[in-house]
Scaffold this motif. Structure first.
Motif, PDB file in Angstrom:
ATOM      1  N   PHE A 183       0.832  -1.204   0.000  1.00  0.00           N
ATOM      2  CA  PHE A 183       0.000   0.000   0.000  1.00  0.00           C
ATOM      3  C   PHE A 183       0.869   1.258   0.000  1.00  0.00           C
ATOM      4  CE2 PHE A 183      -3.788  -2.483   1.160  1.00  0.00           C
ATOM      5  CZ  PHE A 183      -4.767  -1.759   0.523  1.00  0.00           C
ATOM      6  N   PHE A 210       3.289   1.316  -3.388  1.00  0.00           N
ATOM      7  CA  PHE A 210       2.504   1.401  -4.628  1.00  0.00           C
ATOM      8  C   PHE A 210       1.691   2.701  -4.632  1.00  0.00           C
ATOM      9  CE2 PHE A 210      -0.985  -0.325  -7.474  1.00  0.00           C
ATOM     10  CZ  PHE A 210      -0.196  -0.341  -8.598  1.00  0.00           C
ATOM     11  N   GLY A 211       1.138   3.020  -3.461  1.00  0.00           N
ATOM     12  CA  GLY A 211       0.319   4.233  -3.343  1.00  0.00           C
ATOM     13  C   GLY A 211       1.115   5.503  -3.530  1.00  0.00           C
ATOM     14  N   MET A 257       2.712   7.565  -7.744  1.00  0.00           N
ATOM     15  CA  MET A 257       2.331   8.740  -8.541  1.00  0.00           C
ATOM     16  C   MET A 257       2.858  10.026  -7.903  1.00  0.00           C
ATOM     17  SD  MET A 257       0.984   7.887 -11.267  1.00  0.00           S
ATOM     18  CE  MET A 257       0.153   9.271 -12.003  1.00  0.00           C
ATOM     19  N   LEU A 266      -0.999  19.032  -0.817  1.00  0.00           N
ATOM     20  CA  LEU A 266      -1.518  17.709  -1.237  1.00  0.00           C
ATOM     21  C   LEU A 266      -0.470  16.610  -1.036  1.00  0.00           C
ATOM     22  CD1 LEU A 266      -3.767  16.023  -2.603  1.00  0.00           C
ATOM     23  CD2 LEU A 266      -2.693  16.565  -4.785  1.00  0.00           C
ATOM     24  N   LEU A 304      -4.739  15.083 -10.954  1.00  0.00           N
ATOM     25  CA  LEU A 304      -4.311  13.822 -11.583  1.00  0.00           C
ATOM     26  C   LEU A 304      -3.581  12.930 -10.563  1.00  0.00           C
ATOM     27  CD1 LEU A 304      -3.771  12.229 -14.351  1.00  0.00           C
ATOM     28  CD2 LEU A 304      -1.518  13.292 -14.231  1.00  0.00           C
ATOM     29  N   VAL A 305      -2.667  13.519  -9.820  1.00  0.00           N
ATOM     30  CA  VAL A 305      -1.905  12.752  -8.825  1.00  0.00           C
ATOM     31  C   VAL A 305      -2.844  12.203  -7.747  1.00  0.00           C
ATOM     32  CG1 VAL A 305      -0.151  12.915  -6.993  1.00  0.00           C
ATOM     33  CG2 VAL A 305       0.282  13.946  -9.219  1.00  0.00           C
ATOM     34  N   ALA A 306      -3.787  13.054  -7.294  1.00  0.00           N
ATOM     35  CA  ALA A 306      -4.726  12.633  -6.241  1.00  0.00           C
ATOM     36  C   ALA A 306      -5.575  11.455  -6.715  1.00  0.00           C
ATOM     37  CB  ALA A 306      -5.619  13.804  -5.849  1.00  0.00           C
ATOM     38  N   ALA A 354      -4.941   9.406  -9.292  1.00  0.00           N
ATOM     39  CA  ALA A 354      -4.087   8.236  -9.559  1.00  0.00           C
ATOM     40  C   ALA A 354      -3.693   7.549  -8.252  1.00  0.00           C
ATOM     41  CB  ALA A 354      -2.850   8.668 -10.329  1.00  0.00           C
ATOM     42  N   THR A 355      -3.382   8.335  -7.226  1.00  0.00           N
ATOM     43  CA  THR A 355      -3.008   7.746  -5.926  1.00  0.00           C
ATOM     44  C   THR A 355      -4.177   6.949  -5.353  1.00  0.00           C
ATOM     45  OG1 THR A 355      -1.483   9.568  -5.529  1.00  0.00           O
ATOM     46  CG2 THR A 355      -2.138   8.266  -3.611  1.00  0.00           C
ATOM     47  N   PHE A 395      -4.374   3.834  -7.237  1.00  0.00           N
ATOM     48  CA  PHE A 395      -3.243   2.985  -6.834  1.00  0.00           C
ATOM     49  C   PHE A 395      -3.478   2.375  -5.449  1.00  0.00           C
ATOM     50  CE2 PHE A 395       0.714   3.647  -9.545  1.00  0.00           C
ATOM     51  CZ  PHE A 395      -0.026   3.882 -10.682  1.00  0.00           C
ATOM     52  N   LEU A 396      -4.258   3.047  -4.630  1.00  0.00           N
ATOM     53  CA  LEU A 396      -4.567   2.482  -3.309  1.00  0.00           C
ATOM     54  C   LEU A 396      -5.722   1.477  -3.392  1.00  0.00           C
ATOM     55  CD1 LEU A 396      -4.225   5.571  -0.943  1.00  0.00           C
ATOM     56  CD2 LEU A 396      -2.743   3.592  -1.030  1.00  0.00           C
TER      57      LEU A 396
END
Lengths: 215, 269
Positions: free
Chosen positions: A159, A162-163, A166, A184, B17-19, B21-22, B25-26
């Motif tokens: 988690f 991988f998380g 990005m 953020l 986009l990052v938020a 994608a994250t 990804f989670l």
């Protein structure tokens, strides 16, 4: 009195849980887990202090990355060796991670955040965690997932790394603030730490139950 | 000013986009864990089923073993009563009737008695062989078949052609071995008692995890269909029953006047 940062709070809870649940554990891996969380808390606290004094703390976190990589590689070695002899692949991973660490230090110096090594760690540790899952599925014996400490420890790693992929790739390209004081990037970091330490605390509970059953 | 606004917009877009994608990804590990959980549950069910099947199989094997032992004991009891008992009774009668004054007749009667005692010893040896089965199979079915063949050849009644490839087996199934040996003994006993054969051919080998045991003889043969219908198969029904217990297949060919061949096919080990 100023409250500790969310990440420090999470790590304090995690360390407390580790001390309560793992102190009597004789297995070296779980003792090292406890030590690692204590070190992580120390690094996070001093990093936070440097930040509050407006002093560059990136060199400090770069030092932590060095320890973090070693610890996660050791943890994955410990989990994988139940199914295979992972020495070769872990040695290869160690060379890649520390190679990228060294390369980044040479190219950018130690005062810039070692994002190359962090990215390499994200990819490599995700691959190792998925490989662990593959071995677990392929194994003819079944395990009781909800009480298997190594499974939840690896899941925490998956988690987290991988998380963070990005956010690591686009590091420095977005300075977006969710709240006035909360970028953020930092929010993602808090959420990932929360998931990682929650899963690790759960793995400590499983480990304690396992130890009690074995004794 | 426009450039600054544009850059802020671009930063916000990258941040979104990052938020997203994250978040994705989670979510992916969550689905992965759900899949592993489901797969693991199937694996557990399969494991439990396998264990249950093994237990059922062991119970059936035990049942078969007990039945085989019962039958062996019955054969021994029948043989003791019908053969050895009769022979010894006759010996007693003969010895009782010996008149020592009539030396010529007495000598003949003693000689007859000795012959009867020798017959009794032979019968007892046969019975001992039946009881010896478990010890024989402890060294593998190949060895047990070899011993059985040796005993048969020593009798000198039959011309034997034997091909036994089971002596080189690497894996054994002790439970099945005893049942296979008893089946073979039953078939050979039937040949000795009823077939009036002169040649016996025995082939034993393992192929694709199946043990094959073929026994053919050139005796009088019999009408198999008729025997099956009337259930008078000279122990054939018991052979068939035992074969069912170990999931084996039995093939029997018999022609009156030309002999009989029996093929056993058993999953092994």
């Amino acid at each position: 009195m100023k409250l500790p940062s969310p990440v420090i709070s999470i790590e304090i809870v995690s360390l407390t849980a580790a001390i309560v649940l793992l102190t009597r554990d004789k297995n070296s891996f779980w003792k090292i887990v406890m030590l690692y969380i204590a070190i992580a808390l120390f690094f996070e606290s001093y990093g936070s202090y440097l930040n509050s004094k407006k002093i560059n703390n990136l060199w400090w976190f770069n030092m932590f990355i060095f320890l973090e990589a070693g610890f996660i590689l050791y943890g994955l070695y410990h989990c994988l060796r139940k199914y295979i002899n992972p020495l070769n692949i872990i040695v290869a991973g160690t060379i890649i991670v520390y190679g990228s660490y060294g390369l980044s230090v040479i190219l950018n110096g130690y005062k810039q955040y070692n994002i190359l090594c962090v990215n390499v760690m994200s990819v490599l540790f995700t691959v190792y965690a998925l490989y662990y899952y593959y071995l677990l599925l392929r194994d003819e014996h079944f395990i009781v997932l909800k009480s298997h400490p190594e499974f939840w420890w690896v899941t925490g790693v998956l988690f987290y790394y991988f998380g963070s992929t990005m956010a690591n790739i686009f590091d420095g390209m977005f300075n977006f603030k969710v709240l006035n004081w909360l970028p953020l990037r930092y929010l993602i970091y808090i959420v990932l730490n929360l998931i990682l330490h929650s899963l690790w605390i759960y793995s400590f509970i499983c480990r304690m139950k396992q130890r009690k059953l074995q004794s | 000013m426009d450039i600054l606004l544009y850059m802020q917009n671009e930063t916000a877009k990258i941040a979104i986009l990052v938020a997203i994608a994250t978040l994705i990804f989670l979510l992916m590990p969550v689905f992965l864990i759900l899949y592993i959980r489901s797969y693991n549950r199937h694996k557990k069910n399969h494991f439990v089923e396998k264990q249950l099947m093994q237990e059922t199989f062991s119970a059936e094997m035990l049942k078969a073993k007990v039945e085989v032992q019962d039958q062996t004991m019955q054969s021994i009891a029948t043989d003791l009563h019908d053969n050895v008992g009769q022979l010894l009774s006759l010996t007693t009668l003969t010895l009782n009737s010996v008149n020592l004054n009539d030396t010529e007749k007495a000598a003949k009667k003693i000689e007859n008695s000795l012959s009867l005692v020798n017959k009794s010893i032979k019968e007892l040896r046969e019975l001992a062989k039946l009881l010896h089965g478990e010890q024989l199979v402890s060294e593998g079915i190949g060895y047990a078949i070899e011993q059985e063949v040796n005993w048969l050849s020593k009798s000198g009644v039959f011309q034997l052609k034997v091909q036994n490839e089971l002596t080189r087996l690497e894996h054994f199934s002790p439970d099945k071995d005893l049942i296979i040996l008893r089946l073979m003994q039953e078939i050979i006993n039937n040949i000795i008692k009823h077939a009036q054969a002169t040649h016996i051919e025995i082939n034993a080998y393992l192929e694709n995890d199946k043990l094959f045991l073929n026994i053919a003889e050139d005796g009088v043969g019999f009408d198999y269909d008729n025997a099956k219908k009337n259930n008078t198969g000279m122990g054939l029904s018991s052979i068939r029953k035992r074969m069912e217990m170990i999931n084996g297949k039995l093939m029997l060919n018999s022609t009156v006047g030309q002999g009989t061949s029996i093929s056993l096919e058993i999953p092994y080990p």
